[in-house]
Design a protein around this motif. Structure first.
Motif, PDB file in Angstrom:
ATOM      1  N   ASP A  36       0.850  -1.186   0.000  1.00  0.00           N
ATOM      2  CA  ASP A  36       0.000   0.000   0.000  1.00  0.00           C
ATOM      3  C   ASP A  36       0.889   1.239   0.000  1.00  0.00           C
ATOM      4  N   LYS A  39       0.343   3.789   2.609  1.00  0.00           N
ATOM      5  CA  LYS A  39       0.692   3.374   3.974  1.00  0.00           C
ATOM      6  C   LYS A  39      -0.473   3.554   4.940  1.00  0.00           C
ATOM      7  N   LYS A  41      -3.209   2.605   7.551  1.00  0.00           N
ATOM      8  CA  LYS A  41      -3.398   1.606   8.596  1.00  0.00           C
ATOM      9  C   LYS A  41      -4.809   1.755   9.153  1.00  0.00           C
ATOM     10  N   GLY A  43      -8.068   1.299  11.584  1.00  0.00           N
ATOM     11  CA  GLY A  43      -8.254   1.352  13.029  1.00  0.00           C
ATOM     12  C   GLY A  43      -9.639   0.868  13.403  1.00  0.00           C
ATOM     13  N   LYS A  60      -5.656  -4.535  10.201  1.00  0.00           N
ATOM     14  CA  LYS A  60      -4.385  -3.846  10.411  1.00  0.00           C
ATOM     15  C   LYS A  60      -3.965  -3.069   9.165  1.00  0.00           C
ATOM     16  N   LYS A  61      -3.474  -3.770   8.152  1.00  0.00           N
ATOM     17  CA  LYS A  61      -3.064  -3.107   6.919  1.00  0.00           C
ATOM     18  C   LYS A  61      -3.394  -3.992   5.731  1.00  0.00           C
ATOM     19  N   TYR A  88      -7.432  -7.005   4.199  1.00  0.00           N
ATOM     20  CA  TYR A  88      -6.620  -6.540   5.312  1.00  0.00           C
ATOM     21  C   TYR A  88      -6.250  -7.709   6.213  1.00  0.00           C
TER      22      TYR A  88
END
Length: 224
Positions: A36, A39, A41, A43, A60-61, A88
């Motif tokens: 990604d 970047k 992230k 939540g 998370k990512k 994710y």
């Protein structure tokens, strides 16, 4: 989790839904491991209902992208046509569903679900403006062909937002990165919609999706 395991899991879970509609096109998913570049992230937590089994997951990512694809010219009629998904990596808690029997084109699987580690969210291609997904045509290409190239169909209702007034046409063209001076509402000789040509923007108020804007680039909404 490896890409191979992601593809296997998504394929059998998709087929386990038991949907029998005969869609031969873009009803498979091609999986890509991704980086990604933004970047982002995620939540927070989400509650997912898997056929009555509730799981709480904290994404998370983004780790994988699943792209709608057609296998061997559409030789498997199971369908349905799919959206793209961003998957994710996630930490999930809750009781897992019971074993699953899944019948795909190759064989019948009996699957023991071991651990929930991914949350895959449907994604929309294009640029979202006014609740619709917009694309900018290439020179000489009409909206129907532009949408088809993205695996979508022309969305007349969505395009109506750009066509309703010059200010909306500008908003859409700005979001798509088009150049040109502020749009003018105009009575055009042809129904070429909201477009930019030669540094000028025009909003014709109507659009024939089979008609390209000559030397211009049109704003088109597309949908699955």
């Amino acid at each position: 989790m490896t890409l191979k395991r992601v593809l296997a899991t998504v394929a059998v879970v998709t087929l386990a839904l038991g949907i029998e509609a005969a869609h031969a096109e873009r009803d498979h998913l091609m999986g890509y491991k991704i980086k990604d570049l933004d970047k982002f992230k995620a939540g927070g937590t989400f509650t997912l209902d898997d056929n009555g089994t509730l799981l709480t997951c904290e994404p998370k990512k983004a780790g994988f992208y699943l792209s709608p694809s057609e296998k061997d010219a559409g030789d498997d009629p199971r369908g349905p046509a799919s959206a793209g998904f961003v998957c994710y990596k996630a930490k999930c808690t809750g009781t897992l569903p019971s074993d699953v029997t899944a019948n795909d084109q190759l064989t019948i699987h009996t699957l023991e679900l071991k651990k929930a580690t991914l949350v895959c969210m449907p994604s929309t291609p294009g640029t979202i403006v006014g609740g619709a997904s917009y694309f900018l045509t290439d020179l000489g290409v009409n909206c129907n062909d532009t949408c088809a190239a993205a695996g979508l169909t022309y969305d007349a209702a969505g395009t109506g937002y750009a066509l309703s007034v010059a200010a909306n046409c500008d908003e859409v063209l700005d979001a798509l990165g088009a150049g040109g001076t502020p749009a003018l509402d105009a009575a055009c000789l042809q129904p070429t919609g909201c477009y930019e040509s030669g540094g000028a923007r025009l909003n014709c108020g109507v659009l024939d999706p089979n008609l390209a804007a000559g030397g211009g680039q049109q704003a088109c909404a597309c949908a699955p």
